[in-house]
Enzyme design. Structure first.
Site, PDB file in Angstrom:
ATOM      1  N   SER A 240       0.955  -1.178  -0.027  1.00  0.00           N
ATOM      2  CA  SER A 240      -0.079  -0.087  -0.043  1.00  0.00           C
ATOM      3  C   SER A 240       0.977   1.238  -0.121  1.00  0.00           C
ATOM      4  CB  SER A 240      -0.805   0.114   1.134  1.00  0.00           C
ATOM      5  OG  SER A 240      -1.514   1.086   1.431  1.00  0.00           O
TER       6      SER A 240
ATOM      7  N   TYR B  91      -1.746  -1.223  10.787  1.00  0.00           N
ATOM      8  CA  TYR B  91      -2.036  -1.632   9.573  1.00  0.00           C
ATOM      9  C   TYR B  91      -0.958  -1.392   8.657  1.00  0.00           C
ATOM     10  CZ  TYR B  91      -3.494  -1.802   4.723  1.00  0.00           C
ATOM     11  OH  TYR B  91      -3.636  -1.563   3.320  1.00  0.00           O
TER      12      TYR B  91
ATOM     13  N   LYS C  83       2.329  -3.747   6.434  1.00  0.00           N
ATOM     14  CA  LYS C  83       2.639  -3.758   5.152  1.00  0.00           C
ATOM     15  C   LYS C  83       4.124  -3.459   5.179  1.00  0.00           C
ATOM     16  CE  LYS C  83      -1.314  -4.810   3.416  1.00  0.00           C
ATOM     17  NZ  LYS C  83      -1.382  -5.975   2.614  1.00  0.00           N
TER      18      LYS C  83
HETATM   19  N1  UFG Z   1     -13.014  10.671   2.930  1.00  0.00           N
HETATM   20  C1  UFG Z   1     -14.138  11.532   3.628  1.00  0.00           C
HETATM   21  N2  UFG Z   1     -15.343  10.849   3.947  1.00  0.00           N
HETATM   22  C2  UFG Z   1     -15.082   9.490   4.293  1.00  0.00           C
HETATM   23  C3  UFG Z   1     -14.277   8.852   3.949  1.00  0.00           C
HETATM   24  C4  UFG Z   1     -12.925   9.463   3.533  1.00  0.00           C
HETATM   25  O1  UFG Z   1     -14.118  12.708   3.365  1.00  0.00           O
HETATM   26  O2  UFG Z   1     -16.398   9.122   4.901  1.00  0.00           O
HETATM   27  C5  UFG Z   1     -11.827  11.280   2.646  1.00  0.00           C
HETATM   28  C6  UFG Z   1     -10.624  11.381   3.032  1.00  0.00           C
HETATM   29  O3  UFG Z   1     -10.440  12.213   4.397  1.00  0.00           O
HETATM   30  C7  UFG Z   1      -9.554  11.291   2.249  1.00  0.00           C
HETATM   31  C8  UFG Z   1     -10.227  10.565   1.233  1.00  0.00           C
HETATM   32  O4  UFG Z   1     -11.646  10.811   1.179  1.00  0.00           O
HETATM   33  O5  UFG Z   1      -9.258  12.635   1.882  1.00  0.00           O
HETATM   34  C9  UFG Z   1      -9.835   9.173   0.864  1.00  0.00           C
HETATM   35  O6  UFG Z   1     -10.012   8.482   2.043  1.00  0.00           O
HETATM   36  P1  UFG Z   1      -9.921   6.804   1.929  1.00  0.00           P
HETATM   37  O7  UFG Z   1     -10.501   6.292   3.448  1.00  0.00           O
HETATM   38  O8  UFG Z   1     -11.016   6.283   1.096  1.00  0.00           O
HETATM   39  O9  UFG Z   1      -8.489   6.562   1.589  1.00  0.00           O
HETATM   40  P2  UFG Z   1      -7.102   6.887   2.437  1.00  0.00           P
HETATM   41  O10 UFG Z   1      -6.614   7.474   1.264  1.00  0.00           O
HETATM   42  O11 UFG Z   1      -7.255   7.517   3.770  1.00  0.00           O
HETATM   43  O12 UFG Z   1      -6.633   5.523   2.618  1.00  0.00           O
HETATM   44  C10 UFG Z   1      -6.170   4.617   1.553  1.00  0.00           C
HETATM   45  C11 UFG Z   1      -6.475   3.152   1.832  1.00  0.00           C
HETATM   46  C12 UFG Z   1      -5.596   2.661   3.089  1.00  0.00           C
HETATM   47  C13 UFG Z   1      -4.395   3.032   2.685  1.00  0.00           C
HETATM   48  C14 UFG Z   1      -4.245   4.477   2.458  1.00  0.00           C
HETATM   49  C15 UFG Z   1      -2.769   5.130   2.109  1.00  0.00           C
HETATM   50  O13 UFG Z   1      -7.810   2.829   2.350  1.00  0.00           O
HETATM   51  O14 UFG Z   1      -5.554   1.066   3.200  1.00  0.00           O
HETATM   52  O15 UFG Z   1      -4.940   4.991   1.322  1.00  0.00           O
HETATM   53  O16 UFG Z   1      -2.279   4.533   1.042  1.00  0.00           O
HETATM   54  F1  UFG Z   1      -3.438   2.845   3.958  1.00  0.00           F
END
Ligand code: UFG
Length: 354
Positions: A124, A149, A153
């Site tokens: 990841s 988590y 990785k």
């Molecule tokens: N977000 C919202 N509302 C939500 C969920 C997310 O505004 O309900 C925003 C977050 O703040 C972020 C974006 O949407 O700006 C993406 O969030 P995600 O949770 O979908 O994804 P992340 O980038 O936080 O996490 C992903 C993977 C993880 C990994 C991470 C870093 O889900 O497994 O990328 O690579 F660790």
């Protein structure tokens, strides 16, 4: 060529198996269904129009894994199996270290015993330090993970690098995924989180289908064009094809090789919501909420290395990913459980129910 897939019933595993079967790879898959459903395997077989060997098994079970490697002459392993909920990993760190590290080590031991030397690991972008400049390249700094988590990785990558260094002829591909979204265009397989989704796309999809009331937009005061977080959203079918490209790469390269799998383009939360609305005609209620702890403003990858080395790049757009996600969610409002729950009333937040 026989490919062994762990976590084959999961979101990325199921889409990857389908791509492999389409290209006539021989597939052997396992899953313990801790975070997935047998229905996913059934549907992959239906979509592919062919059968493959599947076993319900925990990869940490060295005895069963040994039996499987004795029965099947494996050429290459793709290791998807693992616990993956960021928040849960903070409250249950030992389960995460125990499961994710052990499964990887048992797998490597079994591969060694059976002289299998090619492995692709589901890593990841979370392994990258938050101090890096964008875009991230495969040479960007790693470490300083913000949750257990992410550390699993990071550590599994190290275990695999060390194993590749210590054992002649081993070929390892560490695939660092950015943000996988979307579903197969048939709408028959897709992402099926067991609880309230942590990730944005399944959250939007559940708002659209009426399972959740609104999307919380985590922060609108980041240093980005519209103030919301920017990520590199990659269609899961493009991601699946990235694994096929990695298999081909490993046939002619040894040692440990790192690849960032993303599109190279950043999309903000509000842009993603708009794309979903445009692609589906469904309005998404949203409220601005405080920043989520641990989130960074911007994260996207350079695609130079994967274009050059893997001869792979993404083909699908965020718009297509939204349309495909909606097809999956609309046809399966409760994911793979939808058949048994089809009597329940699903309220679609739609002006038109397109
Ligand atoms: N977000 C919202 N509302 C939500 C969920 C997310 O505004 O309900 C925003 C977050 O703040 C972020 C974006 O949407 O700006 C993406 O969030 P995600 O949770 O979908 O994804 P992340 O980038 O936080 O996490 C992903 C993977 C993880 C990994 C991470 C870093 O889900 O497994 O990328 O690579 F660790």
């Amino acid at each position: 060529m026989k490919v062994f897939v762990t976590g084959g019933a999961g979101y990325i595993g199921s889409h990857t198996i389908l791509e492999l079967l389409k290209l006539e790879y021989d597939v052997v898959a396992v899953d313990n269904f801790v975070n997935s459903k047998p229905e996913a395997i059934k549907r992959v077989k239906e979509l592919a129009g062919c059968d493959f060997s599947f076993y319900e098994m925990n990869v940490c079970d060295d005895w069963q894994l040994d039996e499987l490697f004795t029965k099947h002459k494996i050429d290459c392993v793709i290791h998807f199996a693992g616990l993956k909920a960021v928040g849960e990993s903070v409250t249950k760190p030992l389960e995460y270290y125990e499961n994710n590290l052990n499964s990887t080590m048992v797998l490597c031991e079994t591969m060694k015993k059976h002289n299998v030397k090619n492995i692709i690991f589901s890593s990841s972008a979370t392994v990258y330090s938050t101090e890096n400049e964008m875009p991230l390249t495969e040479r960007s700094r790693i470490g300083g993970c913000t949750n257990p988590y992410g550390w699993t990785k990071f550590m599994c990558e190290q275990i695999l690098r060390d194993t590749a260094n210590a054992n002649e002829g081993w070929s390892v591909a560490l695939l660092r995924y950015f943000n996988p979204i979307g579903a197969h265009e048939s709408g028959k397989i897709g992402e099926d989180p067991q609880n309230i989704p942590n990730n944005i796309m399944p959250y939007i999809a559940q708002v659209a289908v009426g399972r959740l009331p609104y999307l919380s937009v985590f922060g609108d005061d980041y240093d980005t064009p519209d103030g919301t977080g920017v990520r590199d959203y990659i269609h899961v079918v493009d991601l699946a094809r990235g694994h096929v490209a990695a298999i081909e790469y490993l046939n002619s390269h040894t040692g440990a090789n790192i690849f960032n799998l993303g599109t190279g383009k950043g999309t903000s939360v509000l842009e993603l919501v708009s794309a979903f609305e445009d692609a589906t005609g469904v309005e998404i209620s949203r409220k601005i909420a405080p920043r989520r702890p641990g989130d960074i403003a911007v994260c996207y990858t350079s695609t130079e290395n994967t274009k050059k080395e893997l001869d792979w790049e993404t083909e699908k757009t965020v718009f297509q990913a939204c349309a495909d996600t909606w097809k999956w969610q609309k046809n399966n409002p409760h994911g793979y459980d939808s058949i048994s729950r089809s009597h329940e009333d699903i309220r679609i937040n739609s002006k038109s129910s397109s």
